[in-house]
Design a protein around this motif. Structure first.
Motif, mmCIF file in Angstrom:
data_model
loop_
_atom_site.group_PDB
_atom_site.id
_atom_site.type_symbol
_atom_site.label_atom_id
_atom_site.label_comp_id
_atom_site.label_asym_id
_atom_site.label_seq_id
_atom_site.Cartn_x
_atom_site.Cartn_y
_atom_site.Cartn_z
ATOM 1 N N CYS A 1 15.090 -42.662 -50.893
ATOM 2 C CA CYS A 1 16.468 -42.408 -50.959
ATOM 3 C C CYS A 1 17.088 -41.254 -49.983
ATOM 4 N N GLU A 2 17.827 -41.613 -49.301
ATOM 5 C CA GLU A 2 18.280 -40.548 -48.269
ATOM 6 C C GLU A 2 19.746 -40.674 -47.920
ATOM 7 N N LEU A 3 20.620 -39.597 -48.334
ATOM 8 C CA LEU A 3 22.197 -39.638 -48.126
ATOM 9 C C LEU A 3 22.562 -39.728 -46.646
ATOM 10 N N ASN A 4 21.710 -38.619 -45.821
ATOM 11 C CA ASN A 4 22.422 -38.679 -44.178
ATOM 12 C C ASN A 4 21.890 -39.531 -43.494
ATOM 13 N N ASN B 1 7.930 -37.132 -44.800
ATOM 14 C CA ASN B 1 6.593 -36.708 -44.862
ATOM 15 C C ASN B 1 6.049 -36.894 -46.283
ATOM 16 N N PHE C 1 23.632 -28.156 -56.990
ATOM 17 C CA PHE C 1 23.225 -29.424 -56.548
ATOM 18 C C PHE C 1 21.923 -29.822 -57.225
ATOM 19 N N SER D 1 14.505 -37.968 -49.276
ATOM 20 C CA SER D 1 13.217 -38.204 -48.686
ATOM 21 C C SER D 1 13.039 -37.720 -47.022
ATOM 22 N N ALA D 2 14.175 -37.827 -46.377
ATOM 23 C CA ALA D 2 13.882 -37.803 -44.932
ATOM 24 C C ALA D 2 13.580 -36.204 -44.476
#
Ligand code: SAM
Length: 298
Positions: A114-117, A96, A202, A92-93
């Motif tokens: 959800c965002e991994l980083n 937007n 991925f 999501s990051a």
């Protein structure tokens, strides 16, 4: 880097954040300084002349409008989340599309972002804060590790999957100055490069995972890549799984002429945009599953 000698030719797009301001009021405010009109495809999107720079505009600073390209805005629009739904924005990051989903749902229901980083979580938090959305919950983690049967997720109605991609469709003149690192080193991303192969692997996994959530009715897969390997090939690889789970490819924006490359039956449902359309290169696929509630009763 923007070439200082080249003149921007693409229109500038801004999306009105209807959680804070209605579209007509935004037009009245912007119309004092710029030629502005409504976009004819994406709700709440305004079109301004090429080169318009709104970075320091008060409406941008206070989160009433967001600098978001048309092609990017088309992805959340294609998902068509209903008010009150639970929607998962899987990658999501900077957020937007997260806040566009929140606005499309009129601030009701729940958007799980959800965002991994970890570093990009801060951009996401700041976007959500600026938007004023109160129906967004941020999860720091790996989308692939989310258990679709878990209590938080077994009732998710729709998923937007806009995963990391080569960024090969993005223009250097775009307003988004927060270019992530995977786009910054895009010169190494050729259609057949190892990096694109890894990204595609991925993307395939993530799309298959999105389709496995039990209550999901709609899944949008989007990229800002122009490569078939990250677009049509990814979609084609999950078609047997999608069909076994009751999903079909649907055609968002049916009037839009630029569709997927004709590499499999049904690719005409896919949406592509490119420079020739006055936009970045972008790709959208929409999977839809009919539910009992959708079936006509006798
Ligand atoms: N949808 C965003 C928007 O419109 O602002 C842009 C998303 S960007 C193309 C992809 C994002 O996915 C990156 O922030 C990246 O860190 C994140 N990401 C990559 N792998 C992930 C994973 N396994 N789980 C969750 N997020 C992931």
């Amino acid at each position: 880097q923007t070439n200082p000698t080249s003149r921007p030719t693409k229109p500038r797009y801004v999306r009105v954040n209807t959680l804070k301001l209605d579209v007509d009021s935004a037009i009245v405010a912007l119309d004092k300084e710029y030629a502005v009109k409504k976009d004819d495809m994406v709700p709440d999107l305004l079109v301004l002349p090429p080169g318009t720079d709104l970075h320091d505009h008060p409406l941008v600073k206070n989160g009433s409008v967001f600098l978001q390209g048309k092609s990017s805005s088309m992805a959340a629009t294609a998902l068509m989340p209903k008010s009150g739904w639970k929607v998962l924005d899987a990658c999501s990051a900077p957020g937007n599309k997260t806040i566009q989903l929140a606005a499309l749902m009129r601030g009701t229901g729940e958007v799980i972002a959800c965002e991994l980083n970890e570093g990009r979580i801060r951009n996401l938090e700041s976007t959500v804060r600026r938007s004023g959305a109160t129906n967004v919950d941020i999860i720091h983690g790996d989308f692939l590790e989310i258990n679709p049967m878990g209590p938080l997720f077994s009732e998710v109605n729709a998923i937007l999957l806009d995963p990391s991609c080569s960024g090969s469709g993005t223009s250097t003149e775009r307003l988004d100055h927060l270019l992530p690192s995977y786009i910054r080193d895009r010169e190494v991303a050729t259609a057949s490069s190892e990096r694109v192969k890894k990204l595609a692997a991925f993307q395939r996994k993530a799309l298959a995972h999105a389709l496995s959530f039990p209550a999901v009715e709609r899944v949008v897969y989007s990229t800002c890549s122009i490569f078939q390997a990250e677009n049509e090939d990814v979609v084609c690889s999950v078609l047997p799984l999608a069909s076994s789970l009751g999903f079909r490819l649907a055609a968002p924006f049916p009037e839009w002429p630029r569709r997927g490359f004709p590499v499999f039956d049904g690719s005409e449902h896919l949406v592509r945009t490119d420079e020739g359309d006055g936009m970045d290169g972008f790709f959208i696929a929409l999977f839809v599953r009919e539910t009992d509630a959708d079936r006509p009763t006798e």
